[in-house]
Design a protein around this motif. Structure first.
Motif, PDB file in Angstrom:
ATOM      1  N   ILE A 132      -4.093  67.431  -9.836  1.00 35.67           N
ATOM      2  CA  ILE A 132      -3.023  68.420  -9.987  1.00 35.67           C
ATOM      3  C   ILE A 132      -1.723  67.806  -9.466  1.00 35.67           C
ATOM      4  CG2 ILE A 132      -2.107  70.534  -8.912  1.00 35.67           C
ATOM      5  CD1 ILE A 132      -4.779  71.858  -9.323  1.00 35.67           C
ATOM      6  N   HIS A 133      -0.636  68.085 -10.180  1.00 33.60           N
ATOM      7  CA  HIS A 133       0.702  67.657  -9.762  1.00 33.60           C
ATOM      8  C   HIS A 133       1.507  68.885  -9.351  1.00 33.60           C
ATOM      9  CE1 HIS A 133       0.311  64.068 -12.795  1.00 33.60           C
ATOM     10  NE2 HIS A 133      -0.375  63.857 -11.685  1.00 33.60           N
ATOM     11  N   ILE A 134       2.292  68.748  -8.294  1.00 34.88           N
ATOM     12  CA  ILE A 134       3.164  69.827  -7.849  1.00 34.88           C
ATOM     13  C   ILE A 134       4.593  69.302  -7.774  1.00 34.88           C
ATOM     14  CG2 ILE A 134       3.699  71.438  -5.975  1.00 34.88           C
ATOM     15  CD1 ILE A 134       0.675  71.439  -5.336  1.00 34.88           C
ATOM     16  N   TYR A 135       5.502  70.025  -8.413  1.00 31.45           N
ATOM     17  CA  TYR A 135       6.917  69.651  -8.472  1.00 31.45           C
ATOM     18  C   TYR A 135       7.735  70.646  -7.644  1.00 31.45           C
ATOM     19  CZ  TYR A 135       6.265  66.420 -12.444  1.00 31.45           C
ATOM     20  OH  TYR A 135       5.885  65.377 -13.258  1.00 31.45           O
ATOM     21  N   ILE A 136       8.670  70.137  -6.864  1.00 32.55           N
ATOM     22  CA  ILE A 136       9.593  70.968  -6.094  1.00 32.55           C
ATOM     23  C   ILE A 136      11.010  70.636  -6.546  1.00 32.55           C
ATOM     24  CG2 ILE A 136      10.385  71.630  -3.801  1.00 32.55           C
ATOM     25  CD1 ILE A 136       7.773  70.426  -2.692  1.00 32.55           C
ATOM     26  N   PRO A 137      11.669  71.514  -7.291  1.00 34.39           N
ATOM     27  CA  PRO A 137      13.041  71.228  -7.738  1.00 34.39           C
ATOM     28  C   PRO A 137      13.989  71.085  -6.552  1.00 34.39           C
ATOM     29  CG  PRO A 137      12.113  73.125  -8.899  1.00 34.39           C
ATOM     30  CD  PRO A 137      11.189  72.820  -7.764  1.00 34.39           C
ATOM     31  N   THR A 138      14.856  70.085  -6.624  1.00 35.25           N
ATOM     32  CA  THR A 138      15.808  69.834  -5.537  1.00 35.25           C
ATOM     33  C   THR A 138      17.250  69.809  -6.015  1.00 35.25           C
ATOM     34  OG1 THR A 138      15.507  67.444  -5.804  1.00 35.25           O
ATOM     35  CG2 THR A 138      14.099  68.547  -4.185  1.00 35.25           C
ATOM     36  N   GLY A 139      17.461  69.983  -7.309  1.00 37.58           N
ATOM     37  CA  GLY A 139      18.815  70.106  -7.829  1.00 37.58           C
ATOM     38  C   GLY A 139      19.556  68.808  -8.038  1.00 37.58           C
ATOM     39  N   GLY A 140      18.898  67.663  -7.876  1.00 44.10           N
ATOM     40  CA  GLY A 140      19.576  66.381  -8.077  1.00 44.10           C
ATOM     41  C   GLY A 140      20.710  66.139  -7.095  1.00 44.10           C
ATOM     42  N   ARG A 141      20.571  66.706  -5.879  1.00 46.25           N
ATOM     43  CA  ARG A 141      21.660  66.602  -4.892  1.00 46.25           C
ATOM     44  C   ARG A 141      21.336  65.660  -3.739  1.00 46.25           C
ATOM     45  NH1 ARG A 141      22.430  71.351  -2.238  1.00 46.25           N
ATOM     46  NH2 ARG A 141      20.495  72.283  -2.995  1.00 46.25           N
ATOM     47  N   TYR A 142      20.078  65.229  -3.647  1.00 43.41           N
ATOM     48  CA  TYR A 142      19.669  64.400  -2.517  1.00 43.41           C
ATOM     49  C   TYR A 142      19.025  63.116  -3.025  1.00 43.41           C
ATOM     50  CZ  TYR A 142      20.082  68.980  -0.277  1.00 43.41           C
ATOM     51  OH  TYR A 142      20.540  70.201   0.154  1.00 43.41           O
ATOM     52  N   THR A 143      19.112  62.077  -2.219  1.00 45.15           N
ATOM     53  CA  THR A 143      18.568  60.777  -2.614  1.00 45.15           C
ATOM     54  C   THR A 143      17.058  60.731  -2.392  1.00 45.15           C
ATOM     55  OG1 THR A 143      18.840  59.810  -0.418  1.00 45.15           O
ATOM     56  CG2 THR A 143      20.721  59.658  -1.932  1.00 45.15           C
ATOM     57  N   TYR A 144      16.450  59.719  -2.991  1.00 45.31           N
ATOM     58  CA  TYR A 144      15.020  59.488  -2.758  1.00 45.31           C
ATOM     59  C   TYR A 144      14.745  59.316  -1.264  1.00 45.31           C
ATOM     60  CZ  TYR A 144      14.154  58.697  -7.754  1.00 45.31           C
ATOM     61  OH  TYR A 144      14.022  58.846  -9.113  1.00 45.31           O
ATOM     62  N   GLU A 145      15.617  58.586  -0.598  1.00 46.33           N
ATOM     63  CA  GLU A 145      15.416  58.325   0.833  1.00 46.33           C
ATOM     64  C   GLU A 145      15.468  59.609   1.649  1.00 46.33           C
ATOM     65  OE1 GLU A 145      16.421  54.661  -1.172  1.00 46.33           O
ATOM     66  OE2 GLU A 145      17.410  56.612  -1.152  1.00 46.33           O
ATOM     67  N   GLN A 146      16.277  60.567   1.236  1.00 47.02           N
ATOM     68  CA  GLN A 146      16.351  61.842   1.935  1.00 47.02           C
ATOM     69  C   GLN A 146      15.132  62.714   1.668  1.00 47.02           C
ATOM     70  OE1 GLN A 146      20.359  62.705   0.261  1.00 47.02           O
ATOM     71  NE2 GLN A 146      20.867  63.415   2.327  1.00 47.02           N
ATOM     72  N   LEU A 147      14.578  62.634   0.460  1.00 45.84           N
ATOM     73  CA  LEU A 147      13.514  63.540   0.064  1.00 45.84           C
ATOM     74  C   LEU A 147      12.114  63.017   0.351  1.00 45.84           C
ATOM     75  CD1 LEU A 147      14.978  64.749  -3.351  1.00 45.84           C
ATOM     76  CD2 LEU A 147      14.910  66.010  -1.189  1.00 45.84           C
ATOM     77  N   ALA A 148      11.956  61.700   0.396  1.00 44.85           N
ATOM     78  CA  ALA A 148      10.623  61.133   0.624  1.00 44.85           C
ATOM     79  C   ALA A 148       9.972  61.640   1.911  1.00 44.85           C
ATOM     80  CB  ALA A 148      10.690  59.604   0.619  1.00 44.85           C
ATOM     81  N   PRO A 149      10.705  61.754   3.039  1.00 43.37           N
ATOM     82  CA  PRO A 149      10.074  62.277   4.257  1.00 43.37           C
ATOM     83  C   PRO A 149       9.614  63.724   4.113  1.00 43.37           C
ATOM     84  CG  PRO A 149      12.105  61.109   4.790  1.00 43.37           C
ATOM     85  CD  PRO A 149      12.084  61.285   3.310  1.00 43.37           C
ATOM     86  N   VAL A 150      10.304  64.513   3.297  1.00 40.93           N
ATOM     87  CA  VAL A 150       9.887  65.899   3.069  1.00 40.93           C
ATOM     88  C   VAL A 150       8.526  65.923   2.377  1.00 40.93           C
ATOM     89  CG1 VAL A 150      10.439  68.057   1.880  1.00 40.93           C
ATOM     90  CG2 VAL A 150      12.259  66.737   2.978  1.00 40.93           C
ATOM     91  N   ALA A 151       8.386  65.117   1.326  1.00 36.78           N
ATOM     92  CA  ALA A 151       7.110  65.045   0.617  1.00 36.78           C
ATOM     93  C   ALA A 151       5.993  64.588   1.554  1.00 36.78           C
ATOM     94  CB  ALA A 151       7.231  64.095  -0.573  1.00 36.78           C
ATOM     95  N   LYS A 152       6.282  63.567   2.338  1.00 35.17           N
ATOM     96  CA  LYS A 152       5.268  63.053   3.262  1.00 35.17           C
ATOM     97  C   LYS A 152       4.851  64.108   4.280  1.00 35.17           C
ATOM     98  CE  LYS A 152       4.320  59.305   6.536  1.00 35.17           C
ATOM     99  NZ  LYS A 152       4.829  58.049   7.132  1.00 35.17           N
ATOM    100  N   ASN A 153       5.818  64.832   4.827  1.00 38.23           N
ATOM    101  CA  ASN A 153       5.488  65.817   5.860  1.00 38.23           C
ATOM    102  C   ASN A 153       4.749  67.022   5.290  1.00 38.23           C
ATOM    103  OD1 ASN A 153       6.465  64.313   7.987  1.00 38.23           O
ATOM    104  ND2 ASN A 153       8.488  65.263   7.986  1.00 38.23           N
ATOM    105  N   ILE A 154       5.059  67.397   4.048  1.00 41.07           N
ATOM    106  CA  ILE A 154       4.265  68.452   3.409  1.00 41.07           C
ATOM    107  C   ILE A 154       2.809  68.026   3.330  1.00 41.07           C
ATOM    108  CG2 ILE A 154       3.834  69.672   1.239  1.00 41.07           C
ATOM    109  CD1 ILE A 154       6.882  69.615   0.768  1.00 41.07           C
ATOM    110  N   MET A 155       2.594  66.794   2.896  1.00 43.26           N
ATOM    111  CA  MET A 155       1.222  66.295   2.772  1.00 43.26           C
ATOM    112  C   MET A 155       0.567  66.126   4.140  1.00 43.26           C
ATOM    113  SD  MET A 155       0.557  66.297  -0.377  1.00 43.26           S
ATOM    114  CE  MET A 155       0.660  65.611  -2.020  1.00 43.26           C
ATOM    115  N   ARG A 156       1.327  65.777   5.151  1.00 42.50           N
ATOM    116  CA  ARG A 156       0.766  65.675   6.499  1.00 42.50           C
ATOM    117  C   ARG A 156       0.277  67.033   6.986  1.00 42.50           C
ATOM    118  NH1 ARG A 156       5.059  63.234  10.355  1.00 42.50           N
ATOM    119  NH2 ARG A 156       3.347  63.428  11.873  1.00 42.50           N
TER     120      ARG A 156
END
Length: 268
Positions: A132-156
């Motif tokens: 299963i894939h889950i997508y979280i829209p972010t509006g194209g306002r933040y960089t990969y570097e800003q968003l990657a920790p969010v994805a990691k912490n959700i999974m943590r």
């Protein structure tokens, strides 16, 4: 097509069908007809050398890709207008051999609990393969570097909720064959997942299909979503992923703080 527009395509070609070998091809624009749009992007791994990515913005280009043997379609999460700022966070719940699909459903529902708690909106789809894939829209306002920790912490947080059935261990050799890999590493420039509505080169021609969260429950059979059934489903239900493309509120600082609090609570 709305989910492919302006996104560089990493082509996975299977010119000899699903039983033949497949291969990835990124640099394909220069070999395409003149009417196929493309975009040159400097490569991080080739010393800045340009890679000419195809952009699938119209039906003719889509049919051209199909004719190349692209059974599945693999777009970037960012668009040509802001290549370093993705439109969404993506998370891949990737089961091992010892997992049932009900295990994957359980993990997806755990992600939904976390998203509801931190005030983020998530959209769920079958991978069309095993997960299963889950997508979280972010509006194209933040960089990969800003968003990657969010994805990691959700999974943590999810891994802390389901320690017996999930893992953050990427290595297959080190991973239990009874644990779902909570893959958050797709949130980097150039990484791709199979697009929503993409057919997969699997028996039955299964399709990566968006789901209403009410459908994500034990007994869900992802094999029911295939090349025959999905067109009728879309006619009836519409595009459940439409809002992934729309304007969205994603308060990054607030969400990041909420995740830190959840992790601290788990640790305590």
């Amino acid at each position: 097509l709305p989910h492919l527009k302006d996104r560089p395509q990493s082509l996975f070609r299977m010119p000899n069908g699903i039983k033949g070998p497949g291969f990835f091809q990124k640099d394909a624009g220069g070999q395409a007809p003149s009417w196929v749009p493309s975009l040159k992007i400097p490569s991080d791994s080739r010393g800045g050398e340009d890679i000419d990515y195809i952009l699938c913005n119209d039906l003719g280009t889509l049919l051209y890709l199909v004719n190349l043997g692209c059974i599945e379609l693999n777009p970037w999460t960012s668009r040509k207008q802001h290549l370093l700022k993705p439109d969404h966070i993506v998370m891949d719940l990737d089961p091992s051999k010892g997992n049932s699909f009900d295990d994957v459903v359980e993990a997806a529902l755990a992600v939904k609990v976390v998203l509801d708690h931190i005030g983020a909106t998530g959209f769920c789809k079958t991978s069309g393969s095993t997960g299963i894939h889950i997508y979280i829209p972010t509006g194209g306002r933040y960089t990969y570097e800003q968003l990657a920790p969010v994805a990691k912490n959700i999974m943590r947080v999810v891994q802390g909720m389901l320690p017996k059935s999930t893992t953050l261990e990427r290595s297959l050799a080190k991973r239990s064959d009874k644990k779902i890999y909570l893959d958050h590493l797709q949130n980097r420039k150039g990484q791709t997942l199979a697009c929503v509505y993409s057919i997969r080169p699997k028996p039955g021609a299964t399709v990566s299909t968006p789901l209403d969260w009410d459908e994500v429950r034990p007994g869900l059979d992802m094999r029911a979503f295939d090349i025959r059934s999905v067109p009728e489903r879309v006619d009836k239900m519409g595009d459940l992923f439409q809002d992934v493309l729309g304007k969205t509120s994603f308060p990054l600082s607030k969400i990041a703080k909420a995740l830190e609090d959840l992790l601290a609570e788990q640790a305590g």
